[in-house]
Every structure is written in structure tokens, then in C-alpha cells.
Design a protein around this motif. Structure first.
Motif, short mmCIF file in Angstrom:
data_model
loop_
_atom_site.label_atom_id
_atom_site.label_comp_id
_atom_site.label_asym_id
_atom_site.label_seq_id
_atom_site.Cartn_x
_atom_site.Cartn_y
_atom_site.Cartn_z
N MET A 111 0.83 -1.21 0.00
CA MET A 111 0.00 0.00 0.00
C MET A 111 0.86 1.26 0.00
SD MET A 111 -3.07 1.02 2.65
CE MET A 111 -2.01 1.73 3.92
N LEU A 112 1.93 1.24 0.77
CA LEU A 112 2.78 2.43 0.85
C LEU A 112 3.42 2.76 -0.50
CD1 LEU A 112 4.52 1.86 4.31
CD2 LEU A 112 2.48 3.23 3.79
N GLU A 113 3.66 1.73 -1.32
CA GLU A 113 4.26 1.96 -2.63
C GLU A 113 3.31 2.69 -3.58
OE1 GLU A 113 5.47 -1.84 -4.01
OE2 GLU A 113 7.10 -2.05 -2.55
N CYS A 114 2.03 2.69 -3.25
CA CYS A 114 1.03 3.33 -4.11
C CYS A 114 0.88 4.83 -3.81
CB CYS A 114 -0.32 2.66 -3.95
SG CYS A 114 -0.35 0.92 -4.43
N ILE A 115 1.54 5.31 -2.76
CA ILE A 115 1.33 6.69 -2.31
C ILE A 115 2.42 7.59 -2.87
CG2 ILE A 115 1.14 8.21 -0.31
CD1 ILE A 115 0.27 5.68 1.27
N ARG A 116 2.01 8.66 -3.51
CA ARG A 116 2.95 9.63 -4.09
C ARG A 116 2.83 10.96 -3.36
NH1 ARG A 116 2.06 9.93 -10.11
NH2 ARG A 116 3.15 7.94 -9.92
N ILE A 117 3.94 11.50 -2.90
CA ILE A 117 3.97 12.83 -2.30
C ILE A 117 4.33 13.82 -3.40
CG2 ILE A 117 5.06 14.34 -0.60
CD1 ILE A 117 3.31 12.19 0.65
N ASP A 165 -0.97 -1.12 -9.60
CA ASP A 165 -1.03 0.06 -10.48
C ASP A 165 -1.77 1.23 -9.84
OD1 ASP A 165 0.34 -1.26 -12.48
OD2 ASP A 165 -1.49 -2.05 -13.39
N SER A 166 -2.37 1.02 -8.68
CA SER A 166 -3.09 2.10 -8.01
C SER A 166 -2.11 3.20 -7.59
CB SER A 166 -3.82 1.58 -6.78
OG SER A 166 -4.75 0.57 -7.12
N ARG A 167 -2.56 4.44 -7.68
CA ARG A 167 -1.73 5.56 -7.26
C ARG A 167 -2.60 6.58 -6.55
NH1 ARG A 167 1.44 2.45 -7.99
NH2 ARG A 167 3.40 2.46 -9.16
N LEU A 196 -7.19 4.57 2.27
CA LEU A 196 -6.11 4.01 1.48
C LEU A 196 -6.26 2.52 1.17
CD1 LEU A 196 -3.03 5.87 2.98
CD2 LEU A 196 -4.18 6.30 0.81
N PRO A 197 -6.65 1.66 2.13
CA PRO A 197 -6.78 0.24 1.78
C PRO A 197 -7.72 0.01 0.60
CG PRO A 197 -6.80 0.50 4.16
CD PRO A 197 -6.88 1.89 3.58
N GLY A 198 -8.82 0.74 0.55
CA GLY A 198 -9.75 0.59 -0.55
C GLY A 198 -9.24 1.19 -1.85
N GLU A 199 -8.39 2.22 -1.73
CA GLU A 199 -7.87 2.89 -2.92
C GLU A 199 -6.69 2.14 -3.54
OE1 GLU A 199 -9.11 5.49 -4.39
OE2 GLU A 199 -10.59 6.11 -2.90
N CYS A 200 -5.96 1.39 -2.74
CA CYS A 200 -4.72 0.75 -3.20
C CYS A 200 -4.92 -0.75 -3.36
CB CYS A 200 -3.59 1.06 -2.21
SG CYS A 200 -3.29 2.82 -1.97
N LEU A 232 0.90 13.44 7.54
CA LEU A 232 0.16 12.60 6.59
C LEU A 232 0.84 11.25 6.41
CD1 LEU A 232 -2.46 13.36 4.94
CD2 LEU A 232 -1.33 15.28 6.03
N ALA A 233 2.17 11.27 6.32
CA ALA A 233 2.91 10.02 6.12
C ALA A 233 2.75 9.08 7.32
CB ALA A 233 4.39 10.32 5.87
N TYR A 234 2.73 9.64 8.51
CA TYR A 234 2.53 8.83 9.72
C TYR A 234 1.16 8.14 9.68
CZ TYR A 234 1.21 7.79 14.55
OH TYR A 234 0.75 7.17 15.68
N GLU A 235 0.12 8.89 9.34
CA GLU A 235 -1.22 8.30 9.28
C GLU A 235 -1.28 7.22 8.21
OE1 GLU A 235 -3.53 8.59 11.32
OE2 GLU A 235 -3.09 10.42 12.45
N CYS A 236 -0.59 7.43 7.09
CA CYS A 236 -0.55 6.41 6.05
C CYS A 236 0.11 5.14 6.56
CB CYS A 236 0.21 6.93 4.83
SG CYS A 236 -0.61 8.26 3.94
#
Length: 246
Positions: free
Chosen positions: A1-7, A109-111, A101-105, A155-159
Motif C-alpha cells: 500500500m505504501l508503494e502506491c502513495i505519491r507525495i 497500479d493504483s496511485r 487508502l486500503p480501498g484505494e490501493c 500525513l505520512a505517519y497516518e498512512c
């Protein structure tokens, strides 16, 4: 999941802040850093020093001319905003963002893009209107200004906490291709097509916009259309243009 998050950082003016963001990301296991029209050098002694061992994120960061380019493959974009806007937009807390995030990722390929603005002026209204939702960190009202790296850290901590809570959860079922959400690029193409069609049928006057496109943008971003639904919407617009031509 963390790999799907872009800052995504827009118009950052100090290299030390970029380094501080890289450190905050690496602390929480995030690695996808995108810089939009930075107003400073990226690799400097200050940025490397502030990164404190996370300078590899600086070297692999992608650089873009516009926000649209940075989030073109994203299915969800959330813009950090501390100001109220004339046109209300869905507003989330950092924890509410993480809970989604769990539902989004669901797929590799999810971003999901978390978008942060300039140190001095934040995000413009136009940039915020390209985000599905806004996130506000509920700071002390008497001293609400956050350093850019500190905001990213929250935000990163909550992720990361959301990711940790999913480690023992059962794996999600494979997503149906037809139920896949449209990307930011596909939405932007739809908005261009929609505006062109509304002008053709004389429903929309660009000289007197009355926030029409902004309100329609808010509607469709809130709706989160799927790819099949987008194909239907684009087909309706094409048929409307054809009928108007006759």
C-alpha cells in the motif's frame, strides 16, 4: 500500500524543505516523491543534509512542469489546504485520508497523490480543484502554520498506521477491470470534452463561466466514476455533439 502513495510538492522554494520531506517520507516507508515546478535546486548540500540519509529519494524524485503531469496516472488526489475556499470541496482529516487508502490501493497500479503547495502561499484554487478532496491538519488555531516537512510527516505517519493495521487483514479480492476507477488523465480529458460540448450547445459561455465548470468538476470528482461509466459519459457527449451538428 505504501508503494502506491505519491507525495507531490508544488513550487517548493527551499532545497532544505525538499530534503526534510524526503526524510519524513523515508521514516514512514514512502518512496515516491514528485516535484512540480520547483523554485530551487533539488540536490544541494542543504537538501542532502536535511534528508539525513534519505537523499536517495532526492536523486530519484520525478520533476514535472504541472500538477496534471505529476498525477496523470493517479486515481485519487488529495490536496493539503489550511484555507477555506469560496467553493466548498470535500474536506478530510489526515486519519480519514489514511482510512481510505486500503480501498484505494487494491492493485499495484493504483496511485494516490498527496499534494502539498508552496511554503508561502500553499495551493492555488485551480490546483485544489484538480483534487478529489482536501485534507486539513487540525492545528492550534492560534499558531496554525506548519513547516512543509512537518505537514508531510503528519500525513505520512497516518498512512503508515493504516498500512500497519492492514498487515494481518485478509487479502482483498482481485478488482474487476470494468470497476477500475478512471485516472486523473482520463478525468481531465473528460472535462475538456464536457466543456467543449456545453459550449457547442450554448449551455456554457466561457465569457461568463459562473463557476459552472468548477462545480461540475467537483461533482464528478466526488462521484469517482469507473472506467465503464466514463465510456458511457464520453459516448453521451459524442452523441450530443453529433446531434448539435445536425
Amino acid at each position: 500500500m505504501l508503494e502506491c502513495i505519491r507525495i507531490v510538492l508544488i513550487g517548493t522554494s527551499h532545497p532544505g524543505n525538499i530534503g526534510g520531506v524526503a526524510r519524513a517520507m523515508h521514516n514512514m516507508g514512502l518512496a515516491d516523491l514528485a516535484l512540480v515546478a520547483p523554485r530551487c535546486e533539488i540536490i544541494t548540500q542543504d537538501s542532502i543534509s536535511r534528508a539525513s540519509g534519505a537523499d536517495h529519494l532526492l536523486h530519484q524524485a520525478s520533476v514535472h512542469a504541472t500538477l496534471e503531469e505529476a498525477v496523470t496516472d493517479c486515481t485519487l488526489a488529495v490536496g493539503a489546504s489550511a484555507r477555506s475556499r469560496t467553493l466548498p470541496w470535500p474536506m478530510l482529516t489526515p486519519r480519514e485520508v489514511a482510512d481510505r487508502l486500503p480501498g484505494e490501493c487494491q492493485t499495484p497500479d493504483s496511485r494516490v497523490a498527496l499534494v502539498f503547495g508552496r511554503e508561502d502561499s500553499g495551493l492555488t484554487n485551480a490546483e485544489l480543484q484538480r483534487c478529489h478532496a482536501h485534507v486539513h491538519i487540525p492545528t492550534n488555531a492560534d499558531f496554525s502554520s506548519l513547516n512543509l516537512a512537518a505537514a508531510v510527516q503528519v500525513l505520512a505517519y497516518e498512512c503508515r498506521m493504516a498500512w500497519l493495521s492492514q498487515q494481518d487483514a485478509a487479502p482483498a479480492p482481485d478488482a474487476d477491470d470494468e470497476l477500475a476507477l478512471v485516472t486523473h488523465e482520463e478525468l481531465e480529458r473528460y472535462f475538456e470534452h464536457l466543456e467543449r460540448t456545453l459550449i457547442t450547445i450554448e449551455f456554457h459561455d466561457p465569457a461568463q463561466p459562473r463557476q459552472l465548470m468548477a462545480r461540475l468538476r467537483r461533482l464528478y470528482l466526488r462521484a469517482r466514476p469507473e472506467k465503464m461509466e466514463m465510456n458511457i459519459l464520453r459516448g453521451i457527449l459524442s452523441a450530443t455533439e453529433k446531434a448539435a451538428g445536425k
